[in-house]
Design a protein around this motif. Structure first.
Motif, PDB file in Angstrom:
ATOM      1  N   MET A 172      43.616 -15.081  64.072  1.00  0.00           N
ATOM      2  CA  MET A 172      43.294 -14.707  65.330  1.00  0.00           C
ATOM      3  C   MET A 172      43.666 -13.957  66.061  1.00  0.00           C
ATOM      4  SD  MET A 172      40.578 -17.860  64.683  1.00  0.00           S
ATOM      5  CE  MET A 172      39.649 -18.270  63.517  1.00  0.00           C
ATOM      6  N   THR A 192      33.397 -14.508  58.010  1.00  0.00           N
ATOM      7  CA  THR A 192      32.824 -14.835  58.927  1.00  0.00           C
ATOM      8  C   THR A 192      33.040 -15.985  60.364  1.00  0.00           C
ATOM      9  OG1 THR A 192      31.100 -15.748  57.076  1.00  0.00           O
ATOM     10  CG2 THR A 192      30.604 -13.892  57.770  1.00  0.00           C
ATOM     11  N   ASN A 193      33.662 -16.929  59.274  1.00  0.00           N
ATOM     12  CA  ASN A 193      33.722 -18.560  59.907  1.00  0.00           C
ATOM     13  C   ASN A 193      35.082 -18.454  61.056  1.00  0.00           C
ATOM     14  OD1 ASN A 193      31.778 -19.647  58.963  1.00  0.00           O
ATOM     15  ND2 ASN A 193      33.389 -20.850  57.319  1.00  0.00           N
ATOM     16  N   MET A 194      35.801 -17.631  60.580  1.00  0.00           N
ATOM     17  CA  MET A 194      36.888 -17.317  61.254  1.00  0.00           C
ATOM     18  C   MET A 194      36.897 -15.770  62.576  1.00  0.00           C
ATOM     19  SD  MET A 194      40.537 -17.493  59.134  1.00  0.00           S
ATOM     20  CE  MET A 194      39.357 -17.060  57.763  1.00  0.00           C
ATOM     21  N   ASP A 236      34.129 -15.717  63.703  1.00  0.00           N
ATOM     22  CA  ASP A 236      32.798 -16.474  64.803  1.00  0.00           C
ATOM     23  C   ASP A 236      33.857 -17.538  65.449  1.00  0.00           C
ATOM     24  OD1 ASP A 236      30.927 -15.460  63.728  1.00  0.00           O
ATOM     25  OD2 ASP A 236      29.934 -16.983  63.024  1.00  0.00           O
ATOM     26  N   GLU A 237      34.842 -18.163  64.987  1.00  0.00           N
ATOM     27  CA  GLU A 237      35.869 -19.235  65.423  1.00  0.00           C
ATOM     28  C   GLU A 237      36.370 -18.275  66.687  1.00  0.00           C
ATOM     29  OE1 GLU A 237      38.777 -22.341  65.987  1.00  0.00           O
ATOM     30  OE2 GLU A 237      36.619 -21.917  64.883  1.00  0.00           O
ATOM     31  N   ARG A 238      36.713 -16.813  65.993  1.00  0.00           N
ATOM     32  CA  ARG A 238      37.553 -16.138  67.524  1.00  0.00           C
ATOM     33  C   ARG A 238      36.566 -15.838  68.609  1.00  0.00           C
ATOM     34  NH1 ARG A 238      41.323 -11.434  64.601  1.00  0.00           N
ATOM     35  NH2 ARG A 238      39.060 -10.310  64.681  1.00  0.00           N
ATOM     36  N   LYS A 290      34.777 -17.253  69.941  1.00  0.00           N
ATOM     37  CA  LYS A 290      34.109 -18.365  70.602  1.00  0.00           C
ATOM     38  C   LYS A 290      35.592 -18.297  71.243  1.00  0.00           C
ATOM     39  CE  LYS A 290      33.156 -23.066  69.914  1.00  0.00           C
ATOM     40  NZ  LYS A 290      34.486 -23.722  70.011  1.00  0.00           N
ATOM     41  N   ARG A 291      36.741 -18.611  70.456  1.00  0.00           N
ATOM     42  CA  ARG A 291      37.560 -18.628  71.706  1.00  0.00           C
ATOM     43  C   ARG A 291      37.928 -17.289  72.185  1.00  0.00           C
ATOM     44  NH1 ARG A 291      43.426 -19.376  68.113  1.00  0.00           N
ATOM     45  NH2 ARG A 291      42.526 -20.646  66.454  1.00  0.00           N
ATOM     46  N   ASP A 325      35.855 -18.617  75.070  1.00  0.00           N
ATOM     47  CA  ASP A 325      36.213 -19.415  75.961  1.00  0.00           C
ATOM     48  C   ASP A 325      37.267 -19.236  76.770  1.00  0.00           C
ATOM     49  OD1 ASP A 325      34.492 -21.345  74.540  1.00  0.00           O
ATOM     50  OD2 ASP A 325      35.843 -22.842  73.103  1.00  0.00           O
TER      51      ASP A 325
END
Lengths: 263, 156
Positions: free
Chosen positions: A55, B30-32, B34-36, B38-39, B42
Protein backbone atom coordinates in the motif's frame (compact mmCIF):
# COMPACT_ATOMS: atom_id res chain seq x y z
CA UNK A 1 15.34 -18.39 -45.22
CA UNK A 2 13.93 -20.90 -47.60
CA UNK A 3 15.08 -20.62 -51.15
CA UNK A 4 11.62 -20.38 -52.56
CA UNK A 5 9.56 -17.40 -51.41
CA UNK A 6 6.23 -19.15 -51.80
CA UNK A 7 7.41 -22.14 -49.84
CA UNK A 8 8.78 -19.85 -47.17
CA UNK A 9 5.51 -17.99 -46.78
CA UNK A 10 3.48 -21.17 -46.86
CA UNK A 11 5.72 -22.75 -44.29
CA UNK A 12 5.29 -19.77 -42.01
CA UNK A 13 1.55 -19.78 -42.39
CA UNK A 14 1.08 -23.44 -41.59
CA UNK A 15 0.05 -24.41 -38.10
CA UNK A 16 1.69 -27.13 -36.10
CA UNK A 17 -1.34 -29.38 -36.10
CA UNK A 18 -1.86 -32.65 -34.30
CA UNK A 19 -2.75 -34.90 -35.99
CA UNK A 20 -1.07 -33.77 -39.18
CA UNK A 21 -3.79 -34.68 -41.59
CA UNK A 22 -6.15 -32.15 -40.00
CA UNK A 23 -9.87 -32.55 -39.81
CA UNK A 24 -12.07 -30.95 -37.21
CA UNK A 25 -10.67 -32.76 -34.22
CA UNK A 26 -7.12 -31.70 -34.95
CA UNK A 27 -5.52 -29.22 -32.61
CA UNK A 28 -3.14 -26.42 -33.49
CA UNK A 29 -0.71 -27.08 -30.72
CA UNK A 30 1.27 -23.93 -31.49
CA UNK A 31 -1.69 -21.63 -30.99
CA UNK A 32 -2.84 -23.64 -28.02
CA UNK A 33 0.47 -23.85 -26.19
CA UNK A 34 1.66 -20.31 -26.92
CA UNK A 35 -1.62 -18.82 -25.76
CA UNK A 36 -1.63 -21.08 -22.71
CA UNK A 37 1.88 -20.00 -21.76
CA UNK A 38 0.94 -16.35 -22.26
CA UNK A 39 -2.19 -16.85 -20.19
CA UNK A 40 -0.13 -18.34 -17.39
CA UNK A 41 2.34 -15.47 -17.61
CA UNK A 42 -0.59 -13.10 -17.27
CA UNK A 43 -2.00 -14.92 -14.27
CA UNK A 44 1.41 -15.39 -12.68
CA UNK A 45 2.38 -11.74 -12.91
CA UNK A 46 -0.99 -10.46 -11.75
CA UNK A 47 -1.37 -12.87 -8.82
CA UNK A 48 2.18 -12.15 -7.79
CA UNK A 49 1.48 -8.45 -7.74
CA UNK A 50 -1.74 -9.11 -5.83
CA UNK A 51 0.16 -11.22 -3.28
CA UNK A 52 2.99 -8.76 -2.77
CA UNK A 53 0.75 -5.73 -2.99
CA UNK A 54 2.25 -2.84 -1.07
CA UNK A 55 0.00 0.00 0.00
CA UNK A 56 2.69 2.44 1.00
CA UNK A 57 5.55 1.59 -1.27
CA UNK A 58 4.41 0.23 -4.62
CA UNK A 59 7.06 -0.89 -7.05
CA UNK A 60 7.10 -0.08 -10.73
CA UNK A 61 5.61 -3.40 -11.75
CA UNK A 62 2.81 -2.94 -9.26
CA UNK A 63 2.11 0.56 -10.52
CA UNK A 64 2.05 -0.72 -14.08
CA UNK A 65 -0.37 -3.49 -13.17
CA UNK A 66 -2.47 -1.03 -11.19
CA UNK A 67 -2.56 1.26 -14.19
CA UNK A 68 -3.97 -1.53 -16.36
CA UNK A 69 -6.49 -2.57 -13.71
CA UNK A 70 -7.53 1.03 -13.20
CA UNK A 71 -7.95 1.55 -16.93
CA UNK A 72 -10.13 -1.53 -17.29
CA UNK A 73 -12.12 -0.64 -14.17
CA UNK A 74 -12.78 2.85 -15.51
CA UNK A 75 -13.91 1.59 -18.88
CA UNK A 76 -16.24 -0.91 -17.26
CA UNK A 77 -17.59 1.74 -14.89
CA UNK A 78 -18.22 4.18 -17.73
CA UNK A 79 -19.98 1.77 -20.04
CA UNK A 80 -21.48 -1.01 -17.97
CA UNK A 81 -23.97 0.28 -15.45
CA UNK A 82 -25.41 -2.93 -14.05
CA UNK A 83 -23.74 -4.84 -11.25
CA UNK A 84 -21.64 -7.79 -12.28
CA UNK A 85 -18.68 -9.53 -10.74
CA UNK A 86 -17.77 -11.15 -14.04
CA UNK A 87 -17.46 -8.34 -16.50
CA UNK A 88 -14.43 -6.51 -15.14
CA UNK A 89 -12.26 -9.63 -14.74
CA UNK A 90 -13.47 -10.75 -18.15
CA UNK A 91 -12.47 -7.44 -19.70
CA UNK A 92 -9.10 -7.51 -17.94
CA UNK A 93 -8.40 -11.04 -19.11
CA UNK A 94 -9.35 -10.19 -22.67
CA UNK A 95 -7.24 -7.07 -22.74
CA UNK A 96 -4.09 -8.56 -21.29
CA UNK A 97 -4.33 -11.93 -22.97
CA UNK A 98 -5.07 -10.50 -26.41
CA UNK A 99 -2.34 -7.95 -25.92
CA UNK A 100 0.19 -10.64 -25.03
CA UNK A 101 -0.89 -12.83 -27.92
CA UNK A 102 -0.64 -9.89 -30.30
CA UNK A 103 2.77 -8.99 -28.92
CA UNK A 104 4.13 -12.28 -30.19
CA UNK A 105 3.92 -10.60 -33.58
CA UNK A 106 6.84 -8.36 -32.60
CA UNK A 107 9.22 -11.28 -32.16
CA UNK A 108 11.38 -11.84 -35.23
CA UNK A 109 9.30 -14.00 -37.57
CA UNK A 110 11.96 -16.66 -37.89
CA UNK A 111 13.15 -16.83 -34.30
CA UNK A 112 10.77 -19.27 -32.67
CA UNK A 113 10.06 -21.31 -35.83
CA UNK A 114 13.79 -21.72 -36.36
CA UNK A 115 14.33 -22.84 -32.77
CA UNK A 116 11.39 -25.20 -33.18
CA UNK A 117 12.95 -26.60 -36.33
CA UNK A 118 16.25 -27.19 -34.55
CA UNK A 119 14.49 -28.91 -31.67
CA UNK A 120 12.34 -30.91 -34.03
CA UNK A 121 15.30 -32.01 -36.07
CA UNK A 122 17.72 -32.83 -33.31
CA UNK A 123 15.45 -33.95 -30.49
CA UNK A 124 12.65 -35.65 -32.36
CA UNK A 125 14.50 -36.44 -35.55
CA UNK A 126 11.85 -34.79 -37.70
CA UNK A 127 12.34 -33.32 -41.14
CA UNK A 128 12.81 -29.58 -40.46
CA UNK A 129 10.67 -28.74 -43.46
CA UNK A 130 7.75 -30.33 -41.79
CA UNK A 131 8.19 -28.67 -38.42
CA UNK A 132 5.74 -25.82 -38.32
CA UNK A 133 5.17 -23.12 -35.77
CA UNK A 134 3.02 -20.04 -35.88
CA UNK A 135 3.77 -17.96 -32.87
CA UNK A 136 0.93 -15.42 -33.00
CA UNK A 137 -2.13 -17.09 -31.51
CA UNK A 138 -4.40 -14.17 -32.34
CA UNK A 139 -3.56 -14.65 -36.02
CA UNK A 140 -5.38 -17.97 -35.74
CA UNK A 141 -9.14 -17.82 -36.24
CA UNK A 142 -9.57 -20.53 -33.68
CA UNK A 143 -8.20 -18.36 -30.93
CA UNK A 144 -10.15 -15.26 -31.89
CA UNK A 145 -13.39 -17.16 -32.44
CA UNK A 146 -12.92 -19.02 -29.19
CA UNK A 147 -12.96 -15.70 -27.38
CA UNK A 148 -15.65 -14.02 -29.42
CA UNK A 149 -17.99 -17.02 -29.20
CA UNK A 150 -17.41 -17.14 -25.45
CA UNK A 151 -18.36 -13.49 -25.42
CA UNK A 152 -21.47 -14.33 -27.41
CA UNK A 153 -22.49 -16.91 -24.83
CA UNK A 154 -21.85 -14.34 -22.16
CA UNK A 155 -24.16 -11.97 -24.04
CA UNK A 156 -26.89 -14.60 -24.06
CA UNK A 157 -26.25 -15.44 -20.44
CA UNK A 158 -26.29 -11.81 -19.34
CA UNK A 159 -29.49 -11.19 -21.31
CA UNK A 160 -31.23 -14.13 -19.69
CA UNK A 161 -30.01 -13.14 -16.26
CA UNK A 162 -31.15 -9.55 -16.68
CA UNK A 163 -34.50 -10.17 -18.32
CA UNK A 164 -35.33 -13.74 -17.46
CA UNK A 165 -35.56 -16.51 -20.04
CA UNK A 166 -39.11 -15.52 -21.05
CA UNK A 167 -38.18 -11.87 -21.23
CA UNK A 168 -35.22 -12.58 -23.43
CA UNK A 169 -37.22 -14.78 -25.80
CA UNK A 170 -39.93 -12.17 -25.86
CA UNK A 171 -37.34 -9.57 -26.78
CA UNK A 172 -35.95 -11.79 -29.54
CA UNK A 173 -39.36 -11.84 -31.18
CA UNK A 174 -40.58 -8.34 -30.44
CA UNK A 175 -37.63 -6.01 -31.04
CA UNK A 176 -36.90 -4.00 -33.09
CA UNK A 177 -40.13 -3.98 -35.19
CA UNK A 178 -42.74 -4.83 -32.58
CA UNK A 179 -44.38 -8.17 -31.79
CA UNK A 180 -46.61 -8.18 -34.90
CA UNK A 181 -43.79 -9.34 -37.14
CA UNK A 182 -42.20 -11.77 -34.73
CA UNK A 183 -40.20 -13.97 -37.10
CA UNK A 184 -38.63 -11.00 -38.86
CA UNK A 185 -37.54 -9.66 -35.52
CA UNK A 186 -36.11 -13.03 -34.66
CA UNK A 187 -34.11 -13.16 -37.89
CA UNK A 188 -32.77 -9.69 -37.24
CA UNK A 189 -31.91 -10.50 -33.65
CA UNK A 190 -30.08 -13.66 -34.64
CA UNK A 191 -28.15 -11.78 -37.31
CA UNK A 192 -27.29 -9.11 -34.77
CA UNK A 193 -26.27 -11.73 -32.24
CA UNK A 194 -24.07 -13.60 -34.68
CA UNK A 195 -22.58 -10.49 -36.24
CA UNK A 196 -21.04 -9.51 -32.92
CA UNK A 197 -18.72 -12.50 -32.42
CA UNK A 198 -17.94 -12.70 -36.13
CA UNK A 199 -16.91 -9.06 -36.33
CA UNK A 200 -14.97 -9.31 -33.08
CA UNK A 201 -13.08 -12.40 -34.16
CA UNK A 202 -12.43 -11.41 -37.74
CA UNK A 203 -11.30 -7.90 -36.87
CA UNK A 204 -8.63 -9.15 -34.53
CA UNK A 205 -7.71 -12.07 -36.76
CA UNK A 206 -7.49 -9.88 -39.87
CA UNK A 207 -5.29 -7.32 -38.24
CA UNK A 208 -2.90 -9.81 -36.76
CA UNK A 209 -2.82 -12.05 -39.81
CA UNK A 210 -2.07 -9.11 -42.08
CA UNK A 211 0.59 -7.88 -39.69
CA UNK A 212 2.21 -11.28 -39.56
CA UNK A 213 2.08 -11.66 -43.31
CA UNK A 214 3.76 -8.31 -43.85
CA UNK A 215 6.50 -9.25 -41.38
CA UNK A 216 7.02 -12.45 -43.35
CA UNK A 217 7.19 -10.52 -46.60
CA UNK A 218 9.67 -8.10 -45.09
CA UNK A 219 11.73 -11.08 -44.00
CA UNK A 220 12.03 -12.01 -47.66
CA UNK A 221 13.97 -8.83 -48.42
CA UNK A 222 17.75 -8.88 -48.38
CA UNK A 223 18.94 -8.56 -44.80
CA UNK A 224 20.40 -5.06 -45.23
CA UNK A 225 17.07 -3.69 -46.43
CA UNK A 226 14.82 -5.31 -43.87
CA UNK A 227 15.09 -2.62 -41.22
CA UNK A 228 13.91 -0.03 -43.72
CA UNK A 229 10.42 -1.52 -43.75
CA UNK A 230 10.62 -3.73 -40.69
CA UNK A 231 11.32 -1.00 -38.15
CA UNK A 232 8.47 1.34 -39.18
CA UNK A 233 6.06 -1.57 -39.46
CA UNK A 234 7.05 -2.92 -36.05
CA UNK A 235 6.67 0.52 -34.47
CA UNK A 236 3.32 0.94 -36.14
CA UNK A 237 2.41 -2.53 -34.99
CA UNK A 238 2.96 -1.59 -31.36
CA UNK A 239 -0.01 0.70 -31.83
CA UNK A 240 -2.05 -1.95 -33.60
CA UNK A 241 -1.53 -4.70 -31.05
CA UNK A 242 -2.52 -2.41 -28.21
CA UNK A 243 -5.42 -0.94 -30.11
CA UNK A 244 -6.79 -4.32 -31.15
CA UNK A 245 -6.59 -5.62 -27.60
CA UNK A 246 -8.35 -2.48 -26.38
CA UNK A 247 -11.02 -2.65 -29.09
CA UNK A 248 -11.78 -6.28 -28.33
CA UNK A 249 -12.13 -5.50 -24.64
CA UNK A 250 -14.15 -2.36 -25.21
CA UNK A 251 -16.60 -3.99 -27.62
CA UNK A 252 -17.04 -6.88 -25.22
CA UNK A 253 -18.01 -4.46 -22.47
CA UNK A 254 -20.34 -2.58 -24.81
CA UNK A 255 -22.03 -5.74 -26.06
CA UNK A 256 -22.53 -7.00 -22.53
CA UNK A 257 -23.90 -3.69 -21.36
CA UNK A 258 -26.31 -3.73 -24.30
CA UNK A 259 -27.31 -7.24 -23.28
CA UNK A 260 -28.39 -6.20 -19.79
CA UNK A 261 -30.17 -3.04 -20.89
CA UNK A 262 -33.65 -2.99 -22.31
CA UNK A 263 -34.04 -2.25 -25.97
CA UNK B 1 -8.06 -20.51 -41.85
CA UNK B 2 -9.35 -23.83 -40.64
CA UNK B 3 -11.70 -24.02 -37.74
CA UNK B 4 -10.87 -27.08 -35.70
CA UNK B 5 -10.82 -28.35 -32.15
CA UNK B 6 -8.28 -25.68 -31.23
CA UNK B 7 -11.30 -23.44 -30.85
CA UNK B 8 -12.64 -25.59 -28.05
CA UNK B 9 -9.26 -25.75 -26.37
CA UNK B 10 -8.89 -22.01 -26.61
CA UNK B 11 -12.37 -21.49 -25.24
CA UNK B 12 -11.57 -23.71 -22.26
CA UNK B 13 -8.28 -21.87 -21.68
CA UNK B 14 -10.15 -18.58 -21.93
CA UNK B 15 -12.79 -19.72 -19.46
CA UNK B 16 -10.13 -20.85 -16.99
CA UNK B 17 -8.26 -17.58 -17.33
CA UNK B 18 -11.42 -15.58 -16.77
CA UNK B 19 -12.42 -17.73 -13.82
CA UNK B 20 -8.99 -17.41 -12.25
CA UNK B 21 -8.89 -13.68 -12.81
CA UNK B 22 -12.34 -13.36 -11.30
CA UNK B 23 -11.36 -15.39 -8.25
CA UNK B 24 -7.77 -14.51 -7.50
CA UNK B 25 -6.68 -11.47 -9.47
CA UNK B 26 -9.38 -8.88 -9.78
CA UNK B 27 -10.89 -8.81 -6.27
CA UNK B 28 -7.65 -8.56 -4.27
CA UNK B 29 -6.15 -5.97 -6.60
CA UNK B 30 -9.20 -3.74 -6.71
CA UNK B 31 -9.85 -4.18 -3.00
CA UNK B 32 -6.36 -3.13 -2.12
CA UNK B 33 -6.43 -0.24 -4.56
CA UNK B 34 -9.71 0.96 -3.10
CA UNK B 35 -8.32 0.48 0.38
CA UNK B 36 -5.32 2.58 -0.47
CA UNK B 37 -7.45 5.24 -2.10
CA UNK B 38 -9.46 5.36 1.12
CA UNK B 39 -6.33 5.54 3.20
CA UNK B 40 -5.01 8.39 1.14
CA UNK B 41 -8.32 10.22 1.44
CA UNK B 42 -8.31 9.62 5.19
CA UNK B 43 -4.74 10.81 5.42
CA UNK B 44 -5.56 13.99 3.55
CA UNK B 45 -8.57 14.58 5.77
CA UNK B 46 -6.44 13.99 8.85
CA UNK B 47 -3.83 16.39 7.55
CA UNK B 48 -6.55 18.97 6.96
CA UNK B 49 -7.86 18.40 10.48
CA UNK B 50 -4.35 18.66 11.85
CA UNK B 51 -3.86 21.93 10.03
CA UNK B 52 -7.06 23.28 11.50
CA UNK B 53 -6.09 22.06 14.95
CA UNK B 54 -2.74 23.71 14.60
CA UNK B 55 -4.39 26.96 13.53
CA UNK B 56 -6.75 26.83 16.48
CA UNK B 57 -3.92 25.96 18.84
CA UNK B 58 -1.79 28.81 17.61
CA UNK B 59 -4.76 31.12 17.94
CA UNK B 60 -5.25 29.92 21.51
CA UNK B 61 -1.58 30.35 22.23
CA UNK B 62 -1.69 33.87 20.84
CA UNK B 63 -4.70 34.61 22.98
CA UNK B 64 -2.98 33.22 26.05
CA UNK B 65 0.17 35.18 25.34
CA UNK B 66 -1.90 38.31 24.95
CA UNK B 67 -3.66 37.62 28.24
CA UNK B 68 -0.39 36.87 29.98
CA UNK B 69 1.07 40.10 28.68
CA UNK B 70 -1.94 41.99 29.86
CA UNK B 71 -1.75 40.34 33.27
CA UNK B 72 1.94 41.10 33.49
CA UNK B 73 1.28 44.72 32.64
CA UNK B 74 -1.45 44.88 35.23
CA UNK B 75 0.81 43.26 37.79
CA UNK B 76 3.63 45.68 37.07
CA UNK B 77 1.24 48.57 37.28
CA UNK B 78 -0.21 47.32 40.55
CA UNK B 79 3.27 46.76 41.90
CA UNK B 80 4.29 50.27 40.93
CA UNK B 81 1.20 51.66 42.51
CA UNK B 82 1.81 49.66 45.62
CA UNK B 83 5.45 50.74 45.70
CA UNK B 84 4.42 54.35 45.37
CA UNK B 85 1.90 53.83 48.07
CA UNK B 86 4.51 52.24 50.32
CA UNK B 87 6.91 55.06 49.63
CA UNK B 88 4.16 57.54 50.32
CA UNK B 89 3.27 55.77 53.53
CA UNK B 90 6.90 55.58 54.54
CA UNK B 91 7.26 59.28 53.84
CA UNK B 92 4.17 59.97 55.87
CA UNK B 93 5.41 57.80 58.73
CA UNK B 94 8.82 59.40 58.59
CA UNK B 95 7.24 62.83 58.62
CA UNK B 96 5.07 61.95 61.59
CA UNK B 97 8.03 60.39 63.35
CA UNK B 98 10.14 63.40 62.65
CA UNK B 99 7.50 65.74 63.91
CA UNK B 100 7.10 63.60 66.98
CA UNK B 101 10.82 63.61 67.59
CA UNK B 102 10.85 67.36 67.10
CA UNK B 103 7.90 67.77 69.43
CA UNK B 104 9.50 65.53 72.01
CA UNK B 105 12.74 67.42 71.68
CA UNK B 106 10.91 70.70 72.05
CA UNK B 107 9.07 69.45 75.08
CA UNK B 108 12.33 68.25 76.56
CA UNK B 109 13.97 71.53 75.75
CA UNK B 110 11.03 73.31 77.35
CA UNK B 111 11.32 71.19 80.44
CA UNK B 112 15.03 71.68 80.44
CA UNK B 113 14.56 75.43 80.12
CA UNK B 114 11.94 75.29 82.83
CA UNK B 115 14.28 73.37 85.02
CA UNK B 116 17.11 75.72 84.25
CA UNK B 117 14.86 78.69 84.94
CA UNK B 118 13.77 77.06 88.15
CA UNK B 119 17.34 76.44 89.16
CA UNK B 120 18.35 79.89 88.04
CA UNK B 121 15.51 81.44 89.93
CA UNK B 122 16.43 79.51 93.03
CA UNK B 123 20.02 80.57 92.68
CA UNK B 124 19.00 84.15 91.92
CA UNK B 125 16.79 84.06 94.97
CA UNK B 126 19.58 82.60 97.03
CA UNK B 127 22.01 85.13 95.67
CA UNK B 128 19.52 87.93 96.19
CA UNK B 129 18.77 86.67 99.68
CA UNK B 130 22.46 86.28 100.30
CA UNK B 131 23.05 89.78 98.93
CA UNK B 132 20.16 91.18 100.88
CA UNK B 133 21.40 89.30 103.87
CA UNK B 134 24.79 90.84 103.49
CA UNK B 135 23.23 94.27 103.09
CA UNK B 136 20.70 93.80 105.74
CA UNK B 137 22.86 91.78 108.14
CA UNK B 138 23.91 94.84 109.64
CA UNK B 139 20.43 96.22 110.17
CA UNK B 140 18.20 93.32 110.11
CA UNK B 141 18.16 90.59 112.57
CA UNK B 142 17.58 87.37 110.80
CA UNK B 143 15.51 86.11 113.55
CA UNK B 144 13.41 89.24 113.65
CA UNK B 145 12.77 89.54 109.98
CA UNK B 146 12.49 85.83 109.32
CA UNK B 147 8.93 85.94 108.10
CA UNK B 148 9.68 88.94 105.93
CA UNK B 149 12.58 87.13 104.42
CA UNK B 150 10.50 84.11 103.84
CA UNK B 151 7.86 86.14 102.05
CA UNK B 152 10.45 87.73 99.85
CA UNK B 153 11.86 84.29 99.10
CA UNK B 154 8.47 83.08 98.11
CA UNK B 155 7.91 86.08 95.83
CA UNK B 156 11.13 85.45 93.95
Amino acid sequence: MAGNATDYIKHHLTHATVPHDGGFWAINIDTFSVSLVLGFIFLFVFTRVAKTFSMENPGRLQLFIEMIVEMVANQVKDVFHAKSAVIAPLALTIFVWVFLMNTMDLLPVDLLPYIAQLIGEHVFGADPHHVYLRVVPSADVNATFAMSLSVMFCIIGFSIKAKGLGGYIHELFSAPFGPKVGPINFVFQIIELLAKPISLALRLFGNMYAGELIFILIALLPFWAQWLLGAPWAIFHILIITLQAFVFMMLTIVYLSLAVEDH
Amino acid sequence: MDINATLLGQAITFAILVWFTMKFVWPPLTNMMDERAKRIADGLAAAERGKQDLEQASKRVEEQIRQAKQQATELVMAAEKRANQIIEEAKQAAKVEGEKIITDARAEIGQEVQRAKEALRAQVADITVAGAEKILRREIDAAKHADLLASIKAEL
